[in-house]
Motif scaffolding. Structure first.
Motif, PDB file in Angstrom:
ATOM      1  N   ASP A 271      34.391  41.037 -37.908  1.00 40.67           N
ATOM      2  CA  ASP A 271      34.809  42.452 -37.858  1.00 40.67           C
ATOM      3  C   ASP A 271      33.658  43.394 -38.162  1.00 40.67           C
TER       4      ASP A 271
ATOM      5  N   LYS B  78      31.692  43.959 -35.078  1.00 39.84           N
ATOM      6  CA  LYS B  78      32.423  44.791 -34.121  1.00 39.84           C
ATOM      7  C   LYS B  78      32.415  46.259 -34.555  1.00 39.84           C
ATOM      8  N   GLN B  79      32.565  46.484 -35.866  1.00 37.64           N
ATOM      9  CA  GLN B  79      32.553  47.877 -36.372  1.00 37.64           C
ATOM     10  C   GLN B  79      31.201  48.533 -36.090  1.00 37.64           C
TER      11      GLN B  79
END
Ligand code: NAD
Length: 249
Positions: free
Chosen positions: A201, A204-205
């Motif tokens: 994550d 992706k952020q």
């Protein structure tokens, strides 16, 4: 894309059981093509066909990294629609991320085998079939990646194969132009598919923060560009490497 622009065409899509490949099958069928959904995972390809309807699509099991498997897929594809596909989309792809000093040889070989050798085997086999059948207006679309330019740490194998796909595409476009076959590739950014689902994550952020459109892409947003490249509307686009990244560099 105007409805029916691909009517009468047969398309073969590898990696058709998931993500960008499945979305491509959906969009090409919407535009009127008959679709051969090819994947190593036959069950997943059959699910794609179930969604599209068996009147305009068939599933095919193929391991693109195996010459023997690709050869029999050509024979199967010809049997299914009595005509070689004139649209070929090389979407099968894998990642095996890891730092170089710890990267097992197998992870390098597997990524090379599917992403680059697989693109070669499928392109060669289906271009031969198109040329033998004297079919004109062929279009081959390969999936590279923006990672070919970003060259992310931990992705030496993947980045190298995707850079290779750009060069391979350009050479193929030069060799096949005289047969009326165009060859182009797409460099997607980060697209919301099972391949990206395993990306942490935090990564992706960071990607979303750096992307001018501020989000991941959807597989259909790649498929629409593939459909354009497959269609006569792109008749003078050849040897191109098109970034579809929301502006991410
Ligand atoms: P995905 O993992 O959702 O789907 C890949 C499909 O390829 C799967 O159905 C898998 O079964 C199939 N496949 C794997 N090995 C195969 C083999 N040897 N023979 C036949 N089929 C095989 O991936 P995706 O996100 O849809 O990616 C599609 C293509 O786009 C890949 O080439 C990928 O590298 C490229 N790409 C994806 C992204 C992204 O963000 N998702 C970004 C850039 C490029």
């Amino acid at each position: 894309m105007s409805a029916g622009v691909l009517a009468g065409k047969v398309a073969l899509v590898t990696g058709a059981g998931s993500g960008i490949g499945r979305a491509t099958c959906r969009i090409l069928a919407r535009d009127g093509a008959k679709v051969i959904a090819a994947d190593r995972n036959l069950k997943a390809a059959q699910e794609t066909v179930q969604e599209l309807g068996s009147d305009r699509s068939v599933a095919l099991e193929v391991d693109v990294s195996s010459a023997q498997s690709v050869q029999s897929s050509v024979a199967e594809a010809l049997k299914k629609f009595q005509q070689a596909p004139t649209i070929v989309v090389n979407s099968a792809g894998i990642t095996r991320d890891g730092y170089l000093l710890k990267m097992p040889e197998k992870d390098y070989d597997d990524v090379y085998g599917v992403n680059l050798k697989g693109t070669f085997l499928v392109t060669q086999a289906f271009a031969k079939a198109m040329i033998e059948q004297k079919l004109q207006n062929g279009s081959i679309v390969n999936l590279s990646s923006i990672v070919a330019k970003m060259n992310n740490v931990g992705q030496a194998n993947y980045a190298a194969t995707k850079a290779g796909v750009i060069s391979f595409t350009e050479v193929a476009s030069k060799e096949f132009g005289k047969f009326g076959i165009r060859v182009n590739c797409i460099l997607p950014g980060y697209i919301d598919t099972p391949m990206v689902a395993v990306v942490p994550d935090s990564v992706k952020q960071e990607v979303v923060k750096r992307c001018p459109l501020g989000r991941l892409g959807q597989p259909e947003e790649i498929a629409e560009v593939i459909a354009f490249l497959a269609s006569p509307q792109s008749s003078y686009v050849n040897g191109a490497a098109i970034e579809v990244t929301g502006g991410l560099k």
